[in-house]
Design an enzyme around this catalytic site. Structure first.
Site, PDB file in Angstrom:
ATOM      1  N   ASN A 160     -11.317  -2.521  -2.070  1.00 33.02           N
ATOM      2  CA  ASN A 160     -12.590  -1.938  -1.610  1.00 33.02           C
ATOM      3  C   ASN A 160     -13.685  -2.981  -1.363  1.00 33.02           C
ATOM      4  O   ASN A 160     -14.482  -2.831  -0.436  1.00 33.02           O
ATOM      5  CB  ASN A 160     -13.066  -0.824  -2.562  1.00 33.02           C
ATOM      6  CG  ASN A 160     -13.249  -1.291  -3.974  1.00 33.02           C
ATOM      7  OD1 ASN A 160     -12.623  -2.244  -4.418  1.00 33.02           O
ATOM      8  ND2 ASN A 160     -14.119  -0.617  -4.692  1.00 33.02           N
ATOM      9  N   GLY A 209      -8.703  -2.641 -10.368  1.00 34.33           N
ATOM     10  CA  GLY A 209      -8.037  -1.573  -9.623  1.00 34.33           C
ATOM     11  C   GLY A 209      -7.968  -0.311 -10.451  1.00 34.33           C
ATOM     12  O   GLY A 209      -8.857  -0.057 -11.270  1.00 34.33           O
ATOM     13  N   GLU A 255     -10.573  -4.282 -14.989  1.00 30.50           N
ATOM     14  CA  GLU A 255     -11.779  -3.719 -14.366  1.00 30.50           C
ATOM     15  C   GLU A 255     -11.335  -2.462 -13.624  1.00 30.50           C
ATOM     16  O   GLU A 255     -10.777  -2.547 -12.527  1.00 30.50           O
ATOM     17  CB  GLU A 255     -12.395  -4.742 -13.399  1.00 30.50           C
ATOM     18  CG  GLU A 255     -12.914  -5.995 -14.081  1.00 30.50           C
ATOM     19  CD  GLU A 255     -14.242  -5.781 -14.807  1.00 30.50           C
ATOM     20  OE1 GLU A 255     -14.969  -4.824 -14.474  1.00 30.50           O
ATOM     21  OE2 GLU A 255     -14.544  -6.566 -15.719  1.00 30.50           O
ATOM     22  N   CYS A 313     -16.426   1.229  -6.758  1.00 33.04           N
ATOM     23  CA  CYS A 313     -16.029   1.672  -8.105  1.00 33.04           C
ATOM     24  C   CYS A 313     -17.215   2.221  -8.891  1.00 33.04           C
ATOM     25  O   CYS A 313     -17.027   3.073  -9.755  1.00 33.04           O
ATOM     26  CB  CYS A 313     -15.384   0.527  -8.857  1.00 33.04           C
ATOM     27  SG  CYS A 313     -16.421  -0.948  -8.918  1.00 33.04           S
ATOM     28  N   GLU A 357     -11.306  10.412  -9.893  1.00 32.05           N
ATOM     29  CA  GLU A 357     -12.348   9.666  -9.185  1.00 32.05           C
ATOM     30  C   GLU A 357     -12.199   9.934  -7.678  1.00 32.05           C
ATOM     31  O   GLU A 357     -11.106   9.815  -7.131  1.00 32.05           O
ATOM     32  CB  GLU A 357     -12.156   8.172  -9.480  1.00 32.05           C
ATOM     33  CG  GLU A 357     -13.142   7.261  -8.817  1.00 32.05           C
ATOM     34  CD  GLU A 357     -12.829   5.781  -9.109  1.00 32.05           C
ATOM     35  OE1 GLU A 357     -11.886   5.491  -9.851  1.00 32.05           O
ATOM     36  OE2 GLU A 357     -13.557   4.931  -8.573  1.00 32.05           O
TER      37      GLU A 357
HETATM   38  P1  NAD Z   1      -5.186  -1.542  -4.899  1.00 31.61           P
HETATM   39  O1  NAD Z   1      -4.297  -0.458  -4.412  1.00 31.61           O
HETATM   40  O2  NAD Z   1      -5.580  -2.607  -3.963  1.00 31.61           O
HETATM   41  O3  NAD Z   1      -4.497  -2.145  -6.187  1.00 31.61           O
HETATM   42  C1  NAD Z   1      -5.065  -3.214  -6.907  1.00 31.61           C
HETATM   43  C2  NAD Z   1      -4.024  -4.295  -7.056  1.00 31.61           C
HETATM   44  O4  NAD Z   1      -2.914  -3.799  -7.797  1.00 31.61           O
HETATM   45  C3  NAD Z   1      -3.477  -4.796  -5.720  1.00 31.61           C
HETATM   46  O5  NAD Z   1      -3.518  -6.196  -5.701  1.00 31.61           O
HETATM   47  C4  NAD Z   1      -2.070  -4.264  -5.694  1.00 31.61           C
HETATM   48  O6  NAD Z   1      -1.166  -5.108  -5.033  1.00 31.61           O
HETATM   49  C5  NAD Z   1      -1.704  -4.148  -7.145  1.00 31.61           C
HETATM   50  N1  NAD Z   1      -0.724  -3.091  -7.377  1.00 31.61           N
HETATM   51  C6  NAD Z   1      -0.700  -1.865  -6.793  1.00 31.61           C
HETATM   52  N2  NAD Z   1       0.340  -1.142  -7.267  1.00 31.61           N
HETATM   53  C7  NAD Z   1       0.996  -1.933  -8.146  1.00 31.61           C
HETATM   54  C8  NAD Z   1       2.148  -1.747  -8.978  1.00 31.61           C
HETATM   55  N3  NAD Z   1       2.838  -0.609  -8.992  1.00 31.61           N
HETATM   56  N4  NAD Z   1       2.520  -2.774  -9.779  1.00 31.61           N
HETATM   57  C9  NAD Z   1       1.833  -3.921  -9.786  1.00 31.61           C
HETATM   58  N5  NAD Z   1       0.730  -4.142  -9.018  1.00 31.61           N
HETATM   59  C10 NAD Z   1       0.321  -3.173  -8.216  1.00 31.61           C
HETATM   60  O7  NAD Z   1      -6.536  -0.968  -5.456  1.00 31.61           O
HETATM   61  P2  NAD Z   1      -6.805   0.446  -6.124  1.00 31.61           P
HETATM   62  O8  NAD Z   1      -6.221   0.490  -7.477  1.00 31.61           O
HETATM   63  O9  NAD Z   1      -6.487   1.544  -5.184  1.00 31.61           O
HETATM   64  O10 NAD Z   1      -8.388   0.319  -6.241  1.00 31.61           O
HETATM   65  C11 NAD Z   1      -9.157   1.417  -6.456  1.00 31.61           C
HETATM   66  C12 NAD Z   1      -9.482   1.588  -7.921  1.00 31.61           C
HETATM   67  O11 NAD Z   1     -10.026   0.372  -8.405  1.00 31.61           O
HETATM   68  C13 NAD Z   1     -10.518   2.643  -8.173  1.00 31.61           C
HETATM   69  O12 NAD Z   1     -10.171   3.367  -9.320  1.00 31.61           O
HETATM   70  C14 NAD Z   1     -11.787   1.850  -8.422  1.00 31.61           C
HETATM   71  O13 NAD Z   1     -12.742   2.509  -9.193  1.00 31.61           O
HETATM   72  C15 NAD Z   1     -11.229   0.649  -9.101  1.00 31.61           C
HETATM   73  N6  NAD Z   1     -12.115  -0.474  -8.933  1.00 31.61           N
HETATM   74  C16 NAD Z   1     -12.730  -0.992 -10.026  1.00 31.61           C
HETATM   75  C17 NAD Z   1     -13.611  -2.039  -9.883  1.00 31.61           C
HETATM   76  C18 NAD Z   1     -14.293  -2.659 -11.061  1.00 31.61           C
HETATM   77  O14 NAD Z   1     -14.880  -3.719 -10.884  1.00 31.61           O
HETATM   78  N7  NAD Z   1     -14.246  -2.072 -12.247  1.00 31.61           N
HETATM   79  C19 NAD Z   1     -13.860  -2.564  -8.629  1.00 31.61           C
HETATM   80  C20 NAD Z   1     -13.206  -2.016  -7.531  1.00 31.61           C
HETATM   81  C21 NAD Z   1     -12.327  -0.983  -7.702  1.00 31.61           C
END
Ligand code: NAD
Length: 475
Positions: free
Chosen positions: A131, A204, A226, A260, A353
């Site tokens: 994001n 994530g 995070e 997020c 979320e």
């Molecule tokens: P995403 O799908 O890009 O995943 C994050 C990372 O995890 C990627 O690099 C991806 O390759 C890896 N990944 C995905 N599936 C995996 C698996 N099965 N095994 C190992 N690695 C894997 O991002 P997302 O999770 O969809 O992001 C959205 C979420 O992140 C939301 O819940 C959001 O609130 C949270 N977020 C938190 C912050 C923070 O700073 N706290 C910031 C941004 C987003």
């Protein structure tokens, strides 16, 4: 460039898995030389990041725009300039952060000097989401560098243009012997997680966060997670409704709600519910016009999968009323800024979320009911309270728990580099930004320095009655 020209043609990146253990071995050997402990080396890497942002601003923006249709101001303020400022902040304070910190000593160990040394952890793994795909890879990297670590970086495969841009640019500006960008998705991340790192920093969702933590446990590797959650905005009857409406609409629909810390939903005192909704609907029109799809100030949903997920939330007859928006266009990955009212508790928007431009507004009898509602759910990453009454502001802060909070604004607490940013409970483990990032990527080594001129025998055997009496007095 306009927001409509979103491109998603780049294929998901792919890395030869055999490169991963080899890259890690090479970087680990380099770390062992001690090169990263040098203050000048750290400063040079941070300066490299500043230079990269300055020289490649256009290329960085184009990648972000291609992936998310990010408007230029949004890309500049939360990704491009943000990263340059973060690196500059770390450079400015580096010497101070690196200095051992002196602490007091108890009588029993006097005379002595007690200090906390910060030493680098080693090779860290940083896994970023899609994001804010540039900021959320680079900001942890800045902390890791400041603390003297090497790093392997895994950008999100969901934003392939940004991933490719980072893989291309970073080796040109950083010491390539100490850093490696591994592009790819689940396959590559799974392979990375088999390896032993000295810290894993993951941003994530909580499901993958658990996968990361499980893998890290095999090597006793510390993790920072995070994560996200349903961050509420509470609005009471004393709030300045015009300001609240503008700030909530801005914070929610920035990056098309894919933030997020965006307010996931609004809990508003029922006496001002209608007045707030009217003002928020007007603010949407003021910001994005009658046709937000034509606005250069409005981003796009990252891909069709997330677009479909969000449309499904809207397709819930009888579970809510649409105050504004509700329309969408899959071919453009567009979902209108949408405000929902009369939202039922079992509405799909209230389950997980939302992470998109849909904002449910729920009427609450009073602030106590809003607080009780927040506390009945997982601890959110952020919480917002809009109120002119300081007692109410403090009551909400005292009676709820969240990663962070802003009073009378949305997520501006993130813009203060010395405020720690992180979650609590389901919204995450650990916090970073500013010197908190430096501390997170450092081992805090306790060091006691004793002079040898005096060597009292009180602690040494044989233990006599006199020594026992003295020890009782001194301890
Ligand atoms: P995403 O799908 O890009 O995943 C994050 C990372 O995890 C990627 O690099 C991806 O390759 C890896 N990944 C995905 N599936 C995996 C698996 N099965 N095994 C190992 N690695 C894997 O991002 P997302 O999770 O969809 O992001 C959205 C979420 O992140 C939301 O819940 C959001 O609130 C949270 N977020 C938190 C912050 C923070 O700073 N706290 C910031 C941004 C987003």
């Amino acid at each position: 460039m306009t927001a409509q020209h979103v491109s998603s043609t780049l294929a998901e990146p792919n890395t030869d898995l055999e490169l991963i253990p080899a890259a890690l071995r090479r970087i680990r050997a380099r770390f062992a030389t001690g090169v990263t402990k040098d203050r000048t080396w750290r400063d040079q890497q941070l300066a490299g990041i500043e230079r990269m942002v300055r020289e490649c601003e256009k290329e960085i923006f184009e990648a972000l725009h291609a992936d998310l249709g990010k408007p230029e101001i949004e890309a500049l303020s939360t990704e491009i300039t943000y990263v340059a400022n973060d690196a500059a902040h770390a450079r400015k304070h580096l010497s101070k952060w690196m200095k051992p910190t002196r602490v007091s000593t108890p009588l029993v160990v006097k005379p002595a000097k007690a200090e906390i040394y910060s030493e680098p952890l080693g090779v860290v793994l940083i896994i970023a989401p899609w994001n804010y795909p540039f900021q959320l890879l680079m900001a942890p990297l800045i902390g890791a560098i400041a603390a003297g670590n090497c790093a392997i970086l895994k950008p999100s495969e969901v934003t392939p243009h940004t991933s490719a841009m980072i893989a291309k640019l970073l080796p040109r500006y950083l010491d390539p012997t100490c850093f490696e960008v591994i592009e790819g998705g689940v396959k590559e991340t799974t392979k990375l997680l088999e390896e032993r790192f000295d810290h894993i920093f993951y941003t994530g969702n909580g499901t993958v966060g658990r996968i990361v933590m499980r893998a890290a446990a095999e090597h006793l590797t510390p993790v920072t997670l995070e994560l996200g959650g349903k961050s509420p905005a509470i609005v009471d009857a004393t709030a300045d409704l015009d300001v609240a409406a503008h700030r909530i609409v801005w914070g929610k629909f920035f990056n098309a709600g894919q933030t997020c810390v965006a307010p996931d939903h609004v809990l508003v005192e029922e006496s001002v519910h209608d007045a707030l909704v009217t003002r928020m609907v007007a603010a949407v029109r003021e910001f994005y016009g009658d046709q937000p799809q034509d606005s250069d100030s409005y981003a796009r949903i990252v891909n069709e999968k997330h677009h479909d997920r969000l449309v499904k939330l809207l397709d819930a007859p009888g579970k809510h009323e649409v105050a504004c928006g509700g329309t969408h266009d899959r071919s453009d990955r567009y979902i209108a800024p949408t405000i929902l009212t009369d939202v039922h508790d079992d509405s799909p928007t209230m389950a997980d979320e939302i992470f998109g431009p849909i904002l449910p507004v729920l009427a609450m009898r009073d602030v106590d009911q809003a607080i009780a509602r927040v506390n009945a759910h997982d601890k959110p990453l952020a919480l917002y309270v809009f109120s002119s009454d300081t007692a109410t502001q403090e009551k909400v802060l005292a009676e709820t728990s969240s990663g962070g909070a802003s009073v009378n604004h949305i997520w501006l607490h993130l813009a203060c580099p010395e405020l720690p940013f992180g979650g609590v409970g389901e919204s995450g483990i650990g916090a970073y930004h500013g010197h908190h990032s430096f501390d997170l990527f450092s081992h805090k080594k306790s060091v006691l320095k004793k002079p040898t001129a005096l060597d009292p025998t009180i602690l040494y055997p044989p233990y006599t009655d006199l020594k026992t009496k003295l020890i009782k007095k001194v301890l």
